[in-house]
Design an enzyme around this catalytic site. Structure first.
Site, PDB file in Angstrom:
ATOM      1  N   ARG A  81      -1.502 -12.054  -4.966  1.00  0.00           N
ATOM      2  CA  ARG A  81      -0.417 -11.474  -5.243  1.00  0.00           C
ATOM      3  C   ARG A  81       0.573 -12.365  -5.923  1.00  0.00           C
ATOM      4  O   ARG A  81       1.550 -12.126  -7.176  1.00  0.00           O
ATOM      5  CB  ARG A  81       0.271 -10.813  -4.014  1.00  0.00           C
ATOM      6  CG  ARG A  81      -0.579 -10.021  -3.259  1.00  0.00           C
ATOM      7  CD  ARG A  81       0.097  -9.279  -2.266  1.00  0.00           C
ATOM      8  NE  ARG A  81       1.456  -8.544  -2.571  1.00  0.00           N
ATOM      9  CZ  ARG A  81       2.396  -8.269  -1.735  1.00  0.00           C
ATOM     10  NH1 ARG A  81       2.391  -8.685  -0.559  1.00  0.00           N
ATOM     11  NH2 ARG A  81       3.646  -7.708  -2.331  1.00  0.00           N
ATOM     12  N   SER A 136      10.912   3.158   1.560  1.00  0.00           N
ATOM     13  CA  SER A 136      10.422   4.283   2.534  1.00  0.00           C
ATOM     14  C   SER A 136      11.213   4.679   3.848  1.00  0.00           C
ATOM     15  O   SER A 136      10.853   5.558   4.430  1.00  0.00           O
ATOM     16  CB  SER A 136       9.136   4.304   2.662  1.00  0.00           C
ATOM     17  OG  SER A 136       8.811   3.253   3.427  1.00  0.00           O
ATOM     18  N   GLU A 195      11.328   9.774  -3.520  1.00  0.00           N
ATOM     19  CA  GLU A 195      11.354  11.146  -3.041  1.00  0.00           C
ATOM     20  C   GLU A 195      12.181  10.838  -1.697  1.00  0.00           C
ATOM     21  O   GLU A 195      12.430   9.566  -1.548  1.00  0.00           O
ATOM     22  CB  GLU A 195       9.925  11.405  -2.460  1.00  0.00           C
ATOM     23  CG  GLU A 195       9.145  10.023  -1.770  1.00  0.00           C
ATOM     24  CD  GLU A 195       7.795  10.293  -1.492  1.00  0.00           C
ATOM     25  OE1 GLU A 195       7.088  11.007  -2.248  1.00  0.00           O
ATOM     26  OE2 GLU A 195       7.411   9.305  -0.863  1.00  0.00           O
ATOM     27  N   CYS A 216       5.673 -25.591   5.765  1.00  0.00           N
ATOM     28  CA  CYS A 216       4.660 -26.219   6.540  1.00  0.00           C
ATOM     29  C   CYS A 216       5.015 -25.832   8.209  1.00  0.00           C
ATOM     30  O   CYS A 216       6.093 -26.237   8.414  1.00  0.00           O
ATOM     31  CB  CYS A 216       4.563 -27.658   6.304  1.00  0.00           C
ATOM     32  SG  CYS A 216       3.648 -28.654   7.297  1.00  0.00           S
ATOM     33  N   GLN A 263      13.773  -6.440   0.361  1.00  0.00           N
ATOM     34  CA  GLN A 263      12.519  -6.507   1.143  1.00  0.00           C
ATOM     35  C   GLN A 263      11.200  -7.072   0.345  1.00  0.00           C
ATOM     36  O   GLN A 263      10.216  -7.328   0.955  1.00  0.00           O
ATOM     37  CB  GLN A 263      12.048  -5.218   1.662  1.00  0.00           C
ATOM     38  CG  GLN A 263      13.201  -4.590   2.834  1.00  0.00           C
ATOM     39  CD  GLN A 263      12.896  -3.083   3.025  1.00  0.00           C
ATOM     40  OE1 GLN A 263      12.296  -2.946   4.157  1.00  0.00           O
ATOM     41  NE2 GLN A 263      13.460  -2.353   2.166  1.00  0.00           N
ATOM     42  N   ASN A 298      15.527   6.975  -4.946  1.00  0.00           N
ATOM     43  CA  ASN A 298      14.275   6.647  -4.273  1.00  0.00           C
ATOM     44  C   ASN A 298      13.399   8.016  -5.190  1.00  0.00           C
ATOM     45  O   ASN A 298      14.089   8.906  -5.673  1.00  0.00           O
ATOM     46  CB  ASN A 298      14.036   7.131  -2.888  1.00  0.00           C
ATOM     47  CG  ASN A 298      12.742   6.189  -2.422  1.00  0.00           C
ATOM     48  OD1 ASN A 298      12.515   5.154  -2.784  1.00  0.00           O
ATOM     49  ND2 ASN A 298      12.017   6.763  -1.424  1.00  0.00           N
ATOM     50  N   HIS A 345      12.379 -10.511   3.734  1.00  0.00           N
ATOM     51  CA  HIS A 345      11.114 -10.641   4.065  1.00  0.00           C
ATOM     52  C   HIS A 345      10.334 -11.799   3.491  1.00  0.00           C
ATOM     53  O   HIS A 345       9.050 -11.954   3.091  1.00  0.00           O
ATOM     54  CB  HIS A 345      10.262  -9.460   3.701  1.00  0.00           C
ATOM     55  CG  HIS A 345      10.961  -8.142   4.564  1.00  0.00           C
ATOM     56  ND1 HIS A 345      10.443  -6.882   4.177  1.00  0.00           N
ATOM     57  CD2 HIS A 345      11.375  -8.254   5.653  1.00  0.00           C
ATOM     58  CE1 HIS A 345      10.981  -6.249   5.208  1.00  0.00           C
ATOM     59  NE2 HIS A 345      11.536  -6.752   5.979  1.00  0.00           N
ATOM     60  N   GLY A 350      14.395   2.472  -3.737  1.00  0.00           N
ATOM     61  CA  GLY A 350      12.993   2.133  -3.609  1.00  0.00           C
ATOM     62  C   GLY A 350      12.302   1.632  -2.427  1.00  0.00           C
ATOM     63  O   GLY A 350      11.596   0.992  -2.070  1.00  0.00           O
TER      64      GLY A 350
HETATM   65  N1  APR Z   1      11.029   4.572  -8.270  1.00  0.00           N
HETATM   66  C1  APR Z   1      11.702   4.787  -7.359  1.00  0.00           C
HETATM   67  N2  APR Z   1      11.163   4.698  -6.043  1.00  0.00           N
HETATM   68  C2  APR Z   1       9.996   4.780  -6.032  1.00  0.00           C
HETATM   69  C3  APR Z   1       9.039   4.618  -7.144  1.00  0.00           C
HETATM   70  C4  APR Z   1       9.693   4.561  -8.282  1.00  0.00           C
HETATM   71  N3  APR Z   1       9.019   4.580  -9.514  1.00  0.00           N
HETATM   72  N4  APR Z   1       7.840   4.372  -6.777  1.00  0.00           N
HETATM   73  C5  APR Z   1       7.425   4.574  -5.506  1.00  0.00           C
HETATM   74  N5  APR Z   1       8.905   4.684  -4.894  1.00  0.00           N
HETATM   75  C6  APR Z   1       9.238   4.869  -3.609  1.00  0.00           C
HETATM   76  C7  APR Z   1       8.245   5.487  -2.778  1.00  0.00           C
HETATM   77  O1  APR Z   1       8.539   6.936  -2.704  1.00  0.00           O
HETATM   78  C8  APR Z   1       8.475   5.008  -1.132  1.00  0.00           C
HETATM   79  O2  APR Z   1       9.424   5.677  -0.382  1.00  0.00           O
HETATM   80  O3  APR Z   1       9.169   3.422  -2.896  1.00  0.00           O
HETATM   81  C9  APR Z   1       9.248   3.716  -1.584  1.00  0.00           C
HETATM   82  C10 APR Z   1       8.441   2.636  -1.261  1.00  0.00           C
HETATM   83  O4  APR Z   1       8.018   2.507   0.141  1.00  0.00           O
HETATM   84  P1  APR Z   1       7.260   1.365   0.741  1.00  0.00           P
HETATM   85  O5  APR Z   1       5.730   1.027  -0.145  1.00  0.00           O
HETATM   86  O6  APR Z   1       7.117   1.705   2.193  1.00  0.00           O
HETATM   87  O7  APR Z   1       7.877   0.173   0.840  1.00  0.00           O
HETATM   88  P2  APR Z   1       9.039  -0.855   1.297  1.00  0.00           P
HETATM   89  O8  APR Z   1       9.930   0.290   1.723  1.00  0.00           O
HETATM   90  O9  APR Z   1       9.504  -1.544   0.494  1.00  0.00           O
HETATM   91  O10 APR Z   1       8.224  -1.373   2.491  1.00  0.00           O
HETATM   92  C11 APR Z   1       9.063  -2.313   3.532  1.00  0.00           C
HETATM   93  O11 APR Z   1       7.036  -2.792   4.586  1.00  0.00           O
HETATM   94  O12 APR Z   1       4.841  -3.741   4.556  1.00  0.00           O
HETATM   95  C12 APR Z   1       6.270  -3.966   4.480  1.00  0.00           C
HETATM   96  O13 APR Z   1       7.019  -6.085   4.342  1.00  0.00           O
HETATM   97  C13 APR Z   1       6.414  -5.169   3.655  1.00  0.00           C
HETATM   98  O14 APR Z   1       8.746  -5.269   2.663  1.00  0.00           O
HETATM   99  C14 APR Z   1       7.804  -4.365   2.771  1.00  0.00           C
HETATM  100  C15 APR Z   1       8.324  -3.273   3.963  1.00  0.00           C
END
Ligand code: APR
Length: 245
Positions: free
Chosen positions: A63, A184, A211, A123, A97, A209, A115, A182
């Site tokens: 990554r 969830s 959705e 270390c 995050q 977001n 995060h 962005g």
């Molecule tokens: N524009 C806006 N939103 C988007 C887009 C886009 N192009 N593509 C995806 N999304 C939305 C999805 O619909 C979803 O609701 O972004 C969100 C991403 O959610 P997650 O994948 O759960 O990511 P996140 O909420 O940042 O996760 C939180 O979980 O695993 C841990 O540490 C990790 O920081 C992360 C934390």
């Protein structure tokens, strides 16, 4: 630019993986997300690191290397937030995050990585923190104490305490606008910020977001679409009209 009253209005913006999706970085919980390919218990917990440190180092090495690809660049959503930080008369704080560096590359300077950061390592033996752009292995010696075996990504894993929480809660309690972009809404404490803001302030709350998130009903306003479209439009609106309400 719009100035509503004498005291500056502060804005706190929580961002998640969705803001970096259009820059080419996968989210976690979408159908093709990172957690559909690897188990978070294996790569994002202290227990997983203890069980198989090489696997965890490789996951973050990949990554980290991805951030170096020429096609991974900030998208218009990141750029709009940098524009907002420059133009808004009050404080604009991004609480992300995300462990990527796309907000910094877009130009945001007032930024907390709750995060952690992919481009830092620390270390476990001497607790020193380093900028880190190359691979980490289980043999990598610490540049400070020279101990091998203690270096780990500066990333907050499940079961660990997110960073900068005191400053984040202080800013949440002093904001006039809380934006969530962005994410969830599945991971605490970030998922609880909107409730905290609503309990402690009269701030406007808005979710942008793709959705509805898990906590979408907690927001006063919700706007759905690609971040690269809805974020620049929202930023332009508040810069020209001021905050809603
Ligand atoms: N524009 C806006 N939103 C988007 C887009 C886009 N192009 N593509 C995806 N999304 C939305 C999805 O619909 C979803 O609701 O972004 C969100 C991403 O959610 P997650 O994948 O759960 O990511 P996140 O909420 O940042 O996760 C939180 O979980 O695993 C841990 O540490 C990790 O920081 C992360 C934390």
């Amino acid at each position: 630019m719009h100035q509503t009253n004498a005291s500056p209005q502060n804005i706190v913006i929580l961002t998640g993986a969705g803001i970096s999706k259009e820059s080419g970085l996968d989210t976690f919980r979408d159908a093709d997300g990172i957690w559909s390919k690897v188990r978070l218990e294996d790569v994002a917990t202290p227990e997983g690191f203890q069980r198989n440190p090489a696997l965890v180092q490789d996951f973050y090495n990949d990554r980290r290397a991805q951030l170096d690809h020429a096609d991974i660049t900030p998208n218009p959503a990141h750029q709009a937030l940098a524009h907002l930080e420059r133009e808004w008369p009050g404080e604009v704080l991004i609480v992300t995050q995300n462990i990527d560096d796309l907000h910094e590359r877009a130009g945001n300077r007032n930024l907390l990585h709750m995060h952690g950061e992919l481009l830092k390592a620390r270390c476990d033996s001497c607790s020193n923190l380093f900028q880190w752009a190359v691979e980490l292995t289980v043999e990598t010696p610490c540049p400070s104490c020279s101990q091998p075996g203690g270096m780990r990504p500066h990333v907050v894993w499940f079961g660990e305490m997110p960073l900068e929480m005191d400053r984040i809660y202080r800013m949440l309690e002093e904001c006039s606008l809380f934006m969530s972009i962005g994410t969830s809404g599945n991971v605490y404490p970030a998922a609880g910020f909107v409730s905290h803001v609503r309990q402690m302030t009269t701030a406007h709350t808005v979710e942008l977001n793709l959705e509805p998130s898990t906590g979408s009903t907690l927001f006063a306003q919700t706007i759905y679409g690609q971040a690269s479209e809805v974020v620049p439009a929202y930023v332009e609106k508040i810069l020209s009209e001021g905050l809603p309400g």
